[in-house]
Write a protein that holds these residues in place. Structure first.
Motif, PDB file in Angstrom:
ATOM      1  N   CYS A   1       0.942  -1.187   0.026  1.00 41.83           N
ATOM      2  CA  CYS A   1       0.109   0.096   0.005  1.00 41.83           C
ATOM      3  C   CYS A   1       0.934   1.177  -0.039  1.00 41.83           C
ATOM      4  CB  CYS A   1      -0.913   0.008   1.145  1.00 41.83           C
ATOM      5  SG  CYS A   1      -2.214   1.361   1.221  1.00 41.83           S
ATOM      6  N   ARG A   2       2.105   1.332   0.783  1.00 40.36           N
ATOM      7  CA  ARG A   2       2.732   2.226   0.878  1.00 40.36           C
ATOM      8  C   ARG A   2       3.610   2.741  -0.735  1.00 40.36           C
ATOM      9  NH1 ARG A   2       3.901   0.510   5.810  1.00 40.36           N
ATOM     10  NH2 ARG A   2       5.698  -0.889   5.192  1.00 40.36           N
ATOM     11  N   ARG A   3       3.838   1.480  -0.972  1.00 37.47           N
ATOM     12  CA  ARG A   3       4.276   1.618  -2.344  1.00 37.47           C
ATOM     13  C   ARG A   3       3.711   2.132  -3.606  1.00 37.47           C
ATOM     14  NH1 ARG A   3       9.266   1.880  -4.638  1.00 37.47           N
ATOM     15  NH2 ARG A   3       9.358   0.827  -6.874  1.00 37.47           N
ATOM     16  N   LEU A   4       2.290   1.617  -3.507  1.00 40.38           N
ATOM     17  CA  LEU A   4       1.346   2.213  -4.426  1.00 40.38           C
ATOM     18  C   LEU A   4       0.994   3.733  -3.980  1.00 40.38           C
ATOM     19  CD1 LEU A   4      -1.194   1.981  -6.379  1.00 40.38           C
ATOM     20  CD2 LEU A   4      -2.803   1.150  -4.236  1.00 40.38           C
ATOM     21  N   PHE A   5       1.024   4.373  -2.820  1.00 37.94           N
ATOM     22  CA  PHE A   5       0.978   5.632  -2.637  1.00 37.94           C
ATOM     23  C   PHE A   5       1.945   6.199  -3.347  1.00 37.94           C
ATOM     24  CE2 PHE A   5      -2.018   4.670   1.035  1.00 37.94           C
ATOM     25  CZ  PHE A   5      -3.196   5.786   0.591  1.00 37.94           C
ATOM     26  N   HIS A   6       3.302   5.871  -3.064  1.00 37.19           N
ATOM     27  CA  HIS A   6       4.305   6.505  -3.688  1.00 37.19           C
ATOM     28  C   HIS A   6       4.537   6.398  -5.172  1.00 37.19           C
ATOM     29  CE1 HIS A   6       8.517   6.651  -4.911  1.00 37.19           C
ATOM     30  NE2 HIS A   6       8.675   7.578  -3.738  1.00 37.19           N
ATOM     31  N   SER A   7       3.961   5.447  -5.794  1.00 37.04           N
ATOM     32  CA  SER A   7       3.862   5.343  -7.068  1.00 37.04           C
ATOM     33  C   SER A   7       2.789   6.391  -7.884  1.00 37.04           C
ATOM     34  CB  SER A   7       3.546   3.757  -7.763  1.00 37.04           C
ATOM     35  OG  SER A   7       4.514   3.060  -6.995  1.00 37.04           O
ATOM     36  N   LEU A   8       1.629   6.409  -7.132  1.00 40.97           N
ATOM     37  CA  LEU A   8       0.666   7.267  -7.806  1.00 40.97           C
ATOM     38  C   LEU A   8       0.805   9.031  -7.369  1.00 40.97           C
ATOM     39  CD1 LEU A   8      -2.645   5.576  -6.274  1.00 40.97           C
ATOM     40  CD2 LEU A   8      -1.598   5.569  -8.780  1.00 40.97           C
ATOM     41  N   LEU A   9       1.482   9.309  -6.263  1.00 42.06           N
ATOM     42  CA  LEU A   9       1.680  10.494  -5.984  1.00 42.06           C
ATOM     43  C   LEU A   9       3.168  11.152  -6.684  1.00 42.06           C
ATOM     44  CD1 LEU A   9       0.809  10.551  -2.096  1.00 42.06           C
ATOM     45  CD2 LEU A   9      -0.539  11.354  -3.919  1.00 42.06           C
ATOM     46  N   GLN A  10       4.114  10.222  -6.798  1.00 42.60           N
ATOM     47  CA  GLN A  10       5.318  10.576  -7.584  1.00 42.60           C
ATOM     48  C   GLN A  10       5.499   9.559  -8.780  1.00 42.60           C
ATOM     49  OE1 GLN A  10       8.581  10.514  -4.956  1.00 42.60           O
ATOM     50  NE2 GLN A  10       7.442  11.885  -3.369  1.00 42.60           N
ATOM     51  N   PRO A  11       4.662   9.812  -9.732  1.00 40.48           N
ATOM     52  CA  PRO A  11       4.880   8.942 -11.120  1.00 40.48           C
ATOM     53  C   PRO A  11       6.121   8.944 -11.548  1.00 40.48           C
ATOM     54  CG  PRO A  11       3.293  10.697 -11.416  1.00 40.48           C
ATOM     55  CD  PRO A  11       3.857  10.855 -10.012  1.00 40.48           C
ATOM     56  N   ALA A  12       6.372   8.083 -12.620  1.00 40.00           N
ATOM     57  CA  ALA A  12       7.683   8.201 -13.375  1.00 40.00           C
ATOM     58  C   ALA A  12       7.758   9.390 -14.226  1.00 40.00           C
ATOM     59  CB  ALA A  12       7.924   6.684 -14.272  1.00 40.00           C
ATOM     60  N   GLY A  13       9.122   9.548 -14.367  1.00 39.70           N
ATOM     61  CA  GLY A  13       9.166  10.929 -15.375  1.00 39.70           C
ATOM     62  C   GLY A  13       8.317  10.782 -16.700  1.00 39.70           C
ATOM     63  N   ALA A  14       8.141   9.470 -17.180  1.00 43.37           N
ATOM     64  CA  ALA A  14       7.450   9.507 -18.594  1.00 43.37           C
ATOM     65  C   ALA A  14       6.163   9.844 -18.589  1.00 43.37           C
ATOM     66  CB  ALA A  14       7.776   8.130 -19.036  1.00 43.37           C
ATOM     67  N   GLU A  15       5.545   9.670 -17.139  1.00 49.68           N
ATOM     68  CA  GLU A  15       4.147   9.762 -16.991  1.00 49.68           C
ATOM     69  C   GLU A  15       3.815  11.299 -16.528  1.00 49.68           C
ATOM     70  OE1 GLU A  15       2.746   7.226 -18.053  1.00 49.68           O
ATOM     71  OE2 GLU A  15       4.443   6.026 -17.744  1.00 49.68           O
ATOM     72  N   ALA A  16       4.862  12.209 -16.492  1.00 49.56           N
ATOM     73  CA  ALA A  16       4.557  13.404 -15.763  1.00 49.56           C
ATOM     74  C   ALA A  16       3.775  14.340 -16.570  1.00 49.56           C
ATOM     75  CB  ALA A  16       6.021  14.324 -15.647  1.00 49.56           C
ATOM     76  N   GLY A  17       3.186  14.059 -17.593  1.00 51.21           N
ATOM     77  CA  GLY A  17       2.421  15.027 -18.431  1.00 51.21           C
ATOM     78  C   GLY A  17       1.114  14.716 -17.945  1.00 51.21           C
ATOM     79  N   PRO A  18       0.291  13.651 -18.660  1.00 54.87           N
ATOM     80  CA  PRO A  18      -1.189  13.308 -18.404  1.00 54.87           C
ATOM     81  C   PRO A  18      -1.291  12.855 -17.227  1.00 54.87           C
ATOM     82  CG  PRO A  18      -0.289  11.913 -19.965  1.00 54.87           C
ATOM     83  CD  PRO A  18       0.943  12.828 -19.589  1.00 54.87           C
ATOM     84  N   GLU A  19      -0.285  12.198 -16.313  1.00 58.11           N
ATOM     85  CA  GLU A  19      -0.878  11.265 -15.386  1.00 58.11           C
ATOM     86  C   GLU A  19      -1.359  12.251 -14.267  1.00 58.11           C
ATOM     87  OE1 GLU A  19      -1.273   7.447 -13.540  1.00 58.11           O
ATOM     88  OE2 GLU A  19      -0.688   8.356 -15.717  1.00 58.11           O
ATOM     89  N   PRO A  20      -0.710  13.324 -13.706  1.00 58.77           N
ATOM     90  CA  PRO A  20      -1.027  14.041 -12.606  1.00 58.77           C
ATOM     91  C   PRO A  20      -2.391  14.577 -12.859  1.00 58.77           C
ATOM     92  CG  PRO A  20       1.084  14.491 -13.025  1.00 58.77           C
ATOM     93  CD  PRO A  20       0.627  13.785 -14.079  1.00 58.77           C
ATOM     94  N   ARG A  21      -2.768  15.008 -14.019  1.00 59.67           N
ATOM     95  CA  ARG A  21      -4.207  15.504 -14.329  1.00 59.67           C
ATOM     96  C   ARG A  21      -5.408  14.519 -14.244  1.00 59.67           C
ATOM     97  NH1 ARG A  21      -7.326  15.599 -18.492  1.00 59.67           N
ATOM     98  NH2 ARG A  21      -5.885  14.407 -19.826  1.00 59.67           N
TER      99      ARG A  21
END
Length: 365
Positions: A98-118
């Motif tokens: 669960c902690r890993r999931l939160f980390h992945s969702l809140l700090q996505p990989a650089g390739a996802e930095a465009g559309p993912e946070p939105r």
């Protein structure tokens, strides 16, 4: 391409597992692999979204073997969000994963930095709105008289339909809508669909205040709408009108005032609605002992005399156009039934007399 289709075919199973107790055995590495698969499916969506034949092939593969066609090609583009939401709601997920999931969702990989946070922000807003509006509360009703939670669900449904409309053909939108509404109890589905149609026309009316204010009797004022609204309203109306049993149940469940509002907003709805009222009225018989019209079959799902009268009266409270159509329909039915001038011989004579008497009283106020 066969290998890609086989991989896409695993998405339904991945989502099922993410909602099951099986995730209690997941560690951080397993979670990372699942999220990698989700990002891979999103990559496939971005790669093939402009290629209609491949999109259709992937959509068919997703729908294969599903009890209802809930997954379609656009869902590939939302895989990280779908998987993340399923896992967040699954209490069986171990704390480390669960902690890993939160980390992945809140700090996505650089390739996802465009559309993912939105996308994640949009997902969070929708989930928060759903929970907030589910709380007991008593604010003023909306102009359409809708419950706040029903109106919110209708807004969310319209938003999703617009998203589906950007990437899915009309048949695909209808399949998606049918799958979603089948998950709701039928009364709730009817409330949400009616609310969505009314909210959609309220939005159109807000852009045309002058048109809406001219006759004052109609919720929607006129039937003007943009192409985008037609793409959203189309699946909703098709879902209602293409199944007569469903449409009859819808008209029996909702109050006459709500149905009259829909008839005033959508010509596609008003004609079938009048036809259905005509069918119900033709089954009434006059009982001279009781001095009123009664149902020919008490067990049949149809309106009684008082209910039928109320539905026609509500139609005549609508716009000038709808009132004229309703009176013209009653006059035509009266003429076809013998054009009687006294009560008790034709249900249409009696209904027309009741409606005209009601309109006279309203005019005198």
């Amino acid at each position: 391409m066969e290998a890609v289709l086989e991989q896409v075919g695993q998405l339904p199973a991945l989502l099922v597992v993410s909602r099951s107790p099986l995730v209690r055995d997941w560690d951080s590495l397993t979670l990372d692999r699942a999220l990698e698969w989700a990002r891979y499916f999103q990559h496939l969506h971005d790669r093939f979204r402009a290629r209609p034949r491949l999109r259709e092939a992937l959509g068919r593969r997703l729908r294969r073997g599903q009890p209802s066609p809930l997954l379609s090609f656009p869902h590939l583009g939302r895989c990280p969000q779908l998987l993340g939401l399923a896992l967040l709601e699954n209490r069986a997920l171990p704390p480390a994963a669960c902690r890993r999931l939160f980390h992945s969702l809140l700090q996505p990989a650089g390739a996802e930095a465009g559309p993912e946070p939105r996308s994640l922000a949009l997902l969070a807003r929708r989930k928060a709105a759903s929970w907030l509006l589910a709380l007991p509360r008593g604010p003023p009703r909306s102009p359409a008289g809708l419950e706040p939670q029903v109106e919110a669900e209708a807004q969310l449904l319209l938003s999703r339909l617009r998203e589906e409309g950007q990437e899915t053909e009309a048949a695909g939108r209808l399949r998606w809508l049918s799958g979603v509404l089948e998950q709701l109890p039928q009364p709730r589905a009817f409330e949400v669909v009616a609310a969505a149609l009314l909210v959609l026309r309220q939005g159109s009316g807000a852009e045309q205040d002058g048109d809406r204010g001219q006759d004052g009797d109609s919720l929607c004022g006129n039937q003007a709408s943009g192409t985008g609204d037609e793409c959203v309203a189309g699946p909703l109306l098709s879902w209602l009108l293409e199944n007569l049993e469903r449409f009859s149940a819808f008209c029996l469940f909702l109050p006459g005032s709500r149905l009259a509002s829909l008839a005033g907003c959508y010509s596609q709805f008003s004609r079938p609605y009048l036809d259905l009222l005509t069918s119900w009225g033709s089954h009434l018989l006059y009982d001279p002992l009781q001095g009123r019209w009664v149902k020919s079959c008490l067990d049949k799902a149809e309106l009684a005399w008082e209910e039928l009268k109320e539905h026609f009266s509500c139609l005549c409270q609508g716009s000038v156009l709808l009132r004229g159509q309703t009176q013209a329909a009653l006059k035509l039915l009266k003429a076809r039934d013998g054009d009687f001038k006294v009560r008790g011989l034709s249900v249409w004579t009696d209904l027309l007399m009741e409606v005209e008497e009601y309109l006279r009283k309203e005019a005198e106020r």
